[in-house]
Enzyme design. Sequence first.
Site, PDB file in Angstrom:
ATOM      1  N   ASP A 205      59.824 -15.776  39.271  1.00  0.00           N
ATOM      2  CA  ASP A 205      60.729 -14.633  39.069  1.00  0.00           C
ATOM      3  C   ASP A 205      60.012 -13.335  39.424  1.00  0.00           C
ATOM      4  OD1 ASP A 205      62.356 -16.486  37.836  1.00  0.00           O
ATOM      5  OD2 ASP A 205      61.769 -15.878  35.811  1.00  0.00           O
TER       6      ASP A 205
HETATM    7  N1  URA Z   1      60.048 -20.200  34.561  1.00  0.00           N
HETATM    8  C1  URA Z   1      60.585 -18.972  34.489  1.00  0.00           C
HETATM    9  O1  URA Z   1      61.370 -18.690  33.592  1.00  0.00           O
HETATM   10  N2  URA Z   1      60.225 -18.055  35.415  1.00  0.00           N
HETATM   11  C2  URA Z   1      59.352 -18.299  36.388  1.00  0.00           C
HETATM   12  O2  URA Z   1      59.064 -17.414  37.206  1.00  0.00           O
HETATM   13  C3  URA Z   1      58.810 -19.583  36.461  1.00  0.00           C
HETATM   14  C4  URA Z   1      59.166 -20.522  35.538  1.00  0.00           C
END
Ligand code: URA
Length: 236
Positions: A102
């Site tokens: 993310d």
């Molecule tokens: N899980 C999440 O919530 N975000 C990420 O970036 C990776 C795994």
Amino acid sequence: MKLLKHIAHLGYGSRKQVAAMLRDGRITDADGNELDADSRVEHERIHLDGEPLDIAPGFVAMLHKPVGYTCSTKDAGRLIYDLLPSRWRAREPAVSTVGRLDRDTSGLLLLTDDGAMLHKIISPRAQVEKIYEAELAQDLRGDEAALFASGTLMLDSETTPLAPARLDVLAPRRARLVLSEGRYHQVRRMFAATGNHVVALHRAAIGALTLGDLPSGQWRALDAGDIAAVFQPPPD
Ligand code: URA
């Protein structure tokens, strides 16, 4: 592959532009001998303006992704590709991220132009483990490790329960989570399912491969040993 096509595919320019570079004598071997469009020379021995070429096709690299960068080629805002050599955007085959982090997640992100390797790493059969460190808005309740390990946790709008995952409590509001799958926003949604909220998330390792001392925002190529480490279990 012929030299002209090889260099164009690395993103140095169109075939026409690379033909002009050859005509101008800018492309040589490592000893400075001028090359022509039909030359067949090992990638490592080709120079442009006296400099070695970018990384050879079939590579895997790691990026220490900072918070605030999106794993996309065209979203608005800062993109992880802004942290990589600009020619990589024009390479063929394209350079892709191996899964995604993310925008607000930092840590270890793999990139490759090798489609078979990408699928090998993300394939559920490979069971490659990803290690996350999460900082939470509230104290852990105490039952999270058992819930995450149960293999029965069902996230909103999903039809199958999550595979068992390992949680190690590091502090009242800090935890390490080892996942063998990669569903959308999985870590944030897992903690949300326990009434908590992730305030910071960092991926520390993929298999036994860690960032080592790679600074945030920097990348480096993986060697065969690093790639093998991806498929090994993470250290305890
Ligand atoms: N899980 C999440 O919530 N975000 C990420 O970036 C990776 C795994």
